[in-house]
Enzyme design. Structure first.
Site, PDB file in Angstrom:
ATOM      1  N   ARG A 103       2.060   7.467 -11.052  1.00 34.60           N
ATOM      2  CA  ARG A 103       1.962   7.438  -9.592  1.00 34.60           C
ATOM      3  C   ARG A 103       3.020   8.323  -8.940  1.00 34.60           C
ATOM      4  O   ARG A 103       2.795   8.824  -7.840  1.00 34.60           O
ATOM      5  CB  ARG A 103       2.159   6.008  -9.078  1.00 34.60           C
ATOM      6  CG  ARG A 103       1.035   5.087  -9.427  1.00 34.60           C
ATOM      7  CD  ARG A 103       1.248   3.754  -8.810  1.00 34.60           C
ATOM      8  NE  ARG A 103       1.515   3.904  -7.374  1.00 34.60           N
ATOM      9  CZ  ARG A 103       1.831   2.911  -6.578  1.00 34.60           C
ATOM     10  NH1 ARG A 103       1.916   1.697  -7.051  1.00 34.60           N
ATOM     11  NH2 ARG A 103       2.054   3.129  -5.289  1.00 34.60           N
ATOM     12  N   ASP A 149      15.684   2.877  -4.904  1.00 37.48           N
ATOM     13  CA  ASP A 149      14.773   3.507  -5.871  1.00 37.48           C
ATOM     14  C   ASP A 149      15.500   4.063  -7.098  1.00 37.48           C
ATOM     15  O   ASP A 149      14.858   4.568  -8.026  1.00 37.48           O
ATOM     16  CB  ASP A 149      13.969   4.633  -5.192  1.00 37.48           C
ATOM     17  CG  ASP A 149      12.875   4.079  -4.292  1.00 37.48           C
ATOM     18  OD1 ASP A 149      12.567   2.883  -4.399  1.00 37.48           O
ATOM     19  OD2 ASP A 149      12.337   4.856  -3.483  1.00 37.48           O
ATOM     20  N   LYS A 200       7.604  12.802  -3.708  1.00 36.96           N
ATOM     21  CA  LYS A 200       6.432  11.965  -3.405  1.00 36.96           C
ATOM     22  C   LYS A 200       6.583  11.296  -2.038  1.00 36.96           C
ATOM     23  O   LYS A 200       5.655  11.307  -1.232  1.00 36.96           O
ATOM     24  CB  LYS A 200       6.284  10.891  -4.494  1.00 36.96           C
ATOM     25  CG  LYS A 200       5.317   9.795  -4.122  1.00 36.96           C
ATOM     26  CD  LYS A 200       5.291   8.666  -5.126  1.00 36.96           C
ATOM     27  CE  LYS A 200       6.420   7.679  -5.059  1.00 36.96           C
ATOM     28  NZ  LYS A 200       6.233   6.501  -4.191  1.00 36.96           N
ATOM     29  N   ASN A 201       7.757  10.714  -1.780  1.00 37.08           N
ATOM     30  CA  ASN A 201       7.898   9.925  -0.556  1.00 37.08           C
ATOM     31  C   ASN A 201       8.090  10.770   0.694  1.00 37.08           C
ATOM     32  O   ASN A 201       8.090  10.242   1.804  1.00 37.08           O
ATOM     33  CB  ASN A 201       9.043   8.914  -0.706  1.00 37.08           C
ATOM     34  CG  ASN A 201       8.663   7.786  -1.654  1.00 37.08           C
ATOM     35  OD1 ASN A 201       7.496   7.667  -2.045  1.00 37.08           O
ATOM     36  ND2 ASN A 201       9.631   6.977  -2.041  1.00 37.08           N
ATOM     37  N   CYS A 233       3.085  -7.352  -3.806  1.00 38.59           N
ATOM     38  CA  CYS A 233       3.757  -6.181  -4.384  1.00 38.59           C
ATOM     39  C   CYS A 233       4.768  -6.662  -5.413  1.00 38.59           C
ATOM     40  O   CYS A 233       5.376  -7.727  -5.245  1.00 38.59           O
ATOM     41  CB  CYS A 233       4.461  -5.405  -3.275  1.00 38.59           C
ATOM     42  SG  CYS A 233       5.424  -4.026  -3.879  1.00 38.59           S
ATOM     43  N   ARG A 262       0.548   1.125  -1.138  1.00 38.83           N
ATOM     44  CA  ARG A 262       0.929   0.535   0.145  1.00 38.83           C
ATOM     45  C   ARG A 262       1.184   1.594   1.203  1.00 38.83           C
ATOM     46  O   ARG A 262       1.002   1.338   2.397  1.00 38.83           O
ATOM     47  CB  ARG A 262       2.194  -0.292  -0.026  1.00 38.83           C
ATOM     48  CG  ARG A 262       2.152  -1.270  -1.162  1.00 38.83           C
ATOM     49  CD  ARG A 262       3.423  -2.036  -1.249  1.00 38.83           C
ATOM     50  NE  ARG A 262       3.633  -2.814  -0.042  1.00 38.83           N
ATOM     51  CZ  ARG A 262       3.088  -3.986   0.182  1.00 38.83           C
ATOM     52  NH1 ARG A 262       2.316  -4.533  -0.713  1.00 38.83           N
ATOM     53  NH2 ARG A 262       3.319  -4.633   1.300  1.00 38.83           N
ATOM     54  N   ARG A 297       7.200  -7.219   1.183  1.00 35.94           N
ATOM     55  CA  ARG A 297       6.908  -5.957   1.859  1.00 35.94           C
ATOM     56  C   ARG A 297       5.892  -6.048   3.008  1.00 35.94           C
ATOM     57  O   ARG A 297       4.820  -5.442   2.968  1.00 35.94           O
ATOM     58  CB  ARG A 297       6.457  -4.902   0.839  1.00 35.94           C
ATOM     59  CG  ARG A 297       7.499  -4.660  -0.230  1.00 35.94           C
ATOM     60  CD  ARG A 297       7.142  -3.539  -1.138  1.00 35.94           C
ATOM     61  NE  ARG A 297       7.346  -2.239  -0.520  1.00 35.94           N
ATOM     62  CZ  ARG A 297       7.006  -1.095  -1.102  1.00 35.94           C
ATOM     63  NH1 ARG A 297       6.444  -1.098  -2.288  1.00 35.94           N
ATOM     64  NH2 ARG A 297       7.237   0.046  -0.490  1.00 35.94           N
TER      65      ARG A 297
HETATM   66  N1  EPU Z   1      10.262  -4.515   5.883  1.00 32.72           N
HETATM   67  C1  EPU Z   1       9.856  -5.547   6.692  1.00 32.72           C
HETATM   68  N2  EPU Z   1       8.866  -5.299   7.628  1.00 32.72           N
HETATM   69  C2  EPU Z   1       8.286  -4.085   7.775  1.00 32.72           C
HETATM   70  C3  EPU Z   1       8.716  -3.026   6.924  1.00 32.72           C
HETATM   71  C4  EPU Z   1       9.708  -3.280   5.988  1.00 32.72           C
HETATM   72  O1  EPU Z   1      10.353  -6.659   6.609  1.00 32.72           O
HETATM   73  O2  EPU Z   1       7.419  -3.922   8.635  1.00 32.72           O
HETATM   74  C5  EPU Z   1      11.350  -4.749   4.905  1.00 32.72           C
HETATM   75  C6  EPU Z   1      10.908  -4.521   3.457  1.00 32.72           C
HETATM   76  O3  EPU Z   1      10.285  -5.677   2.936  1.00 32.72           O
HETATM   77  C7  EPU Z   1      12.223  -4.181   2.783  1.00 32.72           C
HETATM   78  C8  EPU Z   1      12.971  -3.404   3.879  1.00 32.72           C
HETATM   79  O4  EPU Z   1      12.344  -3.754   5.108  1.00 32.72           O
HETATM   80  O5  EPU Z   1      12.915  -5.349   2.486  1.00 32.72           O
HETATM   81  C9  EPU Z   1      12.959  -1.898   3.741  1.00 32.72           C
HETATM   82  O6  EPU Z   1      11.664  -1.462   3.415  1.00 32.72           O
HETATM   83  P1  EPU Z   1      11.083  -0.074   3.894  1.00 32.72           P
HETATM   84  O7  EPU Z   1      10.091  -0.320   4.975  1.00 32.72           O
HETATM   85  O8  EPU Z   1      12.172   0.886   4.180  1.00 32.72           O
HETATM   86  O9  EPU Z   1      10.289   0.391   2.588  1.00 32.72           O
HETATM   87  P2  EPU Z   1       8.963   1.240   2.579  1.00 32.72           P
HETATM   88  O10 EPU Z   1       8.963   2.145   3.742  1.00 32.72           O
HETATM   89  O11 EPU Z   1       7.800   0.342   2.382  1.00 32.72           O
HETATM   90  C10 EPU Z   1       9.902   3.269   1.232  1.00 32.72           C
HETATM   91  C11 EPU Z   1       9.581   3.954  -0.059  1.00 32.72           C
HETATM   92  C12 EPU Z   1       9.965   3.049  -1.221  1.00 32.72           C
HETATM   93  C13 EPU Z   1      11.458   2.744  -1.114  1.00 32.72           C
HETATM   94  C14 EPU Z   1      11.768   2.138   0.259  1.00 32.72           C
HETATM   95  C15 EPU Z   1      13.248   1.908   0.491  1.00 32.72           C
HETATM   96  C16 EPU Z   1       7.724   5.362   0.523  1.00 32.72           C
HETATM   97  C17 EPU Z   1       6.278   5.661   0.410  1.00 32.72           C
HETATM   98  N3  EPU Z   1       8.160   4.261  -0.079  1.00 32.72           N
HETATM   99  O12 EPU Z   1       9.135   2.055   1.254  1.00 32.72           O
HETATM  100  O13 EPU Z   1       9.712   3.782  -2.413  1.00 32.72           O
HETATM  101  O14 EPU Z   1      11.836   1.846  -2.120  1.00 32.72           O
HETATM  102  O15 EPU Z   1      11.296   2.995   1.307  1.00 32.72           O
HETATM  103  O16 EPU Z   1      13.951   3.091   0.378  1.00 32.72           O
HETATM  104  O17 EPU Z   1       8.451   6.100   1.151  1.00 32.72           O
HETATM  105  C18 EPU Z   1       9.134   4.091  -4.681  1.00 32.72           C
HETATM  106  O18 EPU Z   1       9.015   5.300  -4.454  1.00 32.72           O
HETATM  107  O19 EPU Z   1       9.126   3.631  -5.846  1.00 32.72           O
HETATM  108  C19 EPU Z   1       9.265   3.163  -3.560  1.00 32.72           C
HETATM  109  C20 EPU Z   1       9.028   1.851  -3.672  1.00 32.72           C
END
Ligand code: EPU
Length: 419
Positions: A399, A307, A22-23, A116, A92, A121
């Site tokens: 999802r 995850d 998915k991701n 969230c 998101r 996030r």
């Molecule tokens: N963060 C910030 N600012 C930003 C972006 C992120 O402070 O602009 C923080 C987040 O709050 C978090 C950390 O940085 O504390 C890392 O978050 P990241 O941005 O890596 O997460 P994401 O890209 O929103 C993806 C996956 C998530 C997975 C995370 C971490 C997708 C669509 N989602 O989220 O997957 O947990 O990386 O590996 O790729 C899931 O599949 O259940 C899921 C939540």
């Protein structure tokens, strides 16, 4: 609302086919906006988030053609570069269209995602990155607007405060069409980032260093079509690895990518499971012996994935001794612990630490899923519990897990979806 009924206590035996990730599929779908040519994607998992992203692409103006084993996307003509609240609030990852739209159309308007279940996030790093590529960002009535300079985005240096998976993906896509070179520092190294880079390279992008902390992109004037198969889902893989162990069974996972789940394999072995990788696409997990306690700290790849944290907590309830979880990626990712406690688990939470004392007898009851991985944790606990577990709010599971109940049934679980 649909629920899952699970009668626990049955060891699982047999083969489980692993779906596309998915991701990795979500950013690949967003990348189809970068070209007017046809992009064909294979191994898209049939899950709600992928359907939501497809709807978003159609709203923007993409034509989508489905066939049994692939899906074609064509984003040509007038595009409407908007991601509306109704779609973003349910997913998101919709913010992944920000970079491609700013790059291709020169502007993007994306609803802010709001709250969230696993933490605040924010998307501030996505926005700071776009500014480094010359975009002007403004916030208006709950929407973020990114506006590229008149001649389009320009290459720039981006340094992420901490690695962000979708942030890296968003900026990687934006940089492919920016003029000149961009450097993404402290970039995420997840396999999903590498898969996106491989797709973009097939489309004509010039990218070096994906999978390391420094990614260099030489912008090109335009990108073309491509044909790409999404990588196997490493989190789905890990979830079935835990299913084998927690049920006391023996599962073979087919179509997996063992090198992407090494951190999980190591922890499973520390917990006393037998994990083998007989070839490049197969993993076997057997658990004939008592499980032993194991400590887990979540980290960005190649660390232990956040995850998989919830699923491992379910496993820890069945390990002899005291296990500790330290969640360092998200601030509020222990909602499942409260539900596990209701099933009889002995868990104490202290800030970003959880302490699990095992082995405890779990008993089936009604439990409520709060997010995708928390739901998976409750299903796994249900497999080990005595009696019937009823998991409510399974739309979270739908999802991100393709045919979860069917796949578990096929290997002997007593599980069914109830309306
Ligand atoms: N963060 C910030 N600012 C930003 C972006 C992120 O402070 O602009 C923080 C987040 O709050 C978090 C950390 O940085 O504390 C890392 O978050 P990241 O941005 O890596 O997460 P994401 O890209 O929103 C993806 C996956 C998530 C997975 C995370 C971490 C997708 C669509 N989602 O989220 O997957 O947990 O990386 O590996 O790729 C899931 O599949 O259940 C899921 C939540």
């Amino acid at each position: 609302m649909q629920k899952l009924h699970i009668e626990g206590g049955r060891p699982l035996f047999g083969h489980v086919p692993i779906s596309g990730a998915k991701n990795a599929a979500l950013p690949a779908l967003a990348a189809t906006l970068l070209t007017a040519d046809t992009v064909r994607l294979r191994r898209l998992p049939n899950v709600v988030d992928i359907r939501t992203m497809t709807t978003l692409l159609q709203n923007i103006g993409s034509a989508v053609k489905r066939s049994p084993d692939s899906c074609e996307f064509v984003a040509k003509g007038d595009l409407d570069p908007v991601a509306p609240y109704d779609l973003v609030k349910t997913m998101r990852a919709s913010s992944l269209v920000l970079g491609p739209l700013a790059g291709r159309c020169g502007r993007a308007r994306v609803s802010l995602p709001g709250g969230c279940a696993i933490g605040s996030r924010p998307i501030d790093m996505h926005l700071a990155g776009l500014r480094s590529l010359g975009a002007t960002i403004r916030q208006d009535r709950g929407y973020i607007e990114a506006l590229a300079p008149r001649g389009g985005l320009v290459g720039g240096r981006i340094h992420f405060r901490r690695p962000t998976v979708t942030g890296t993906e968003d900026l990687l896509m934006a940089a492919t069409l920016a003029k000149g070179e961009s450097v993404l520092g402290n970039a995420a190294r997840e396999p999903e980032v590498v898969d996106l880079a491989n797709l973009l390279i097939k489309m004509g992008a010039r990218i070096r260093g994906a999978g390391t902390s420094t990614i260099r992109v030489e912008g090109v004037a335009e990108l073309g079509g491509a044909d790409h198969a999404i990588i196997p889902d490493r989190i789905e893989t890990g979830t079935y690895m835990v299913a084998a162990a927690i049920s006391g069974g023996d599962l073979t996972l087919d179509g997996a990518q063992p090198e992407h789940v090494q951190p999980v394999i190591r922890k499973m072995r520390s917990a006393g499971c037998e994990v083998e990788t007989p070839d490049a696409t197969t993993i076997t997990v057997a658990n004939g012996r008592p499980l032993i306690s194991v400590d887990v700290t979540t980290r960005e790849h190649p660390g232990f994935p956040t995850d998989m944290q919830a699923q491992f907590m379910a496993l820890m309830t069945q390990c002899e001794g005291e296990s500790t979880v330290h969640e360092t990626v998200f601030e509020n990712r222990f909602m499942h612990a409260l539900e596990l406690q209701r099933m009889g688990a002995a868990i104490t939470i202290d800030g970003s630490f959880a302490n699990v004392r095992g082995k405890t007898r779990l008993s089936g009851t009604d439990v409520m899923a709060s997010d995708l991985r928390a739901s998976a944790c409750l299903v796994l606990a249900g497999l080990a519990a005595e009696g019937r577990t009823v998991v409510h709010r399974i739309y979270h599971l739908q999802r991100g897990y393709e045919r979860l109940a069917d796949k578990l049934q096929a290997v002997g679980a007593n599980i069914r979806v109830v309306d």
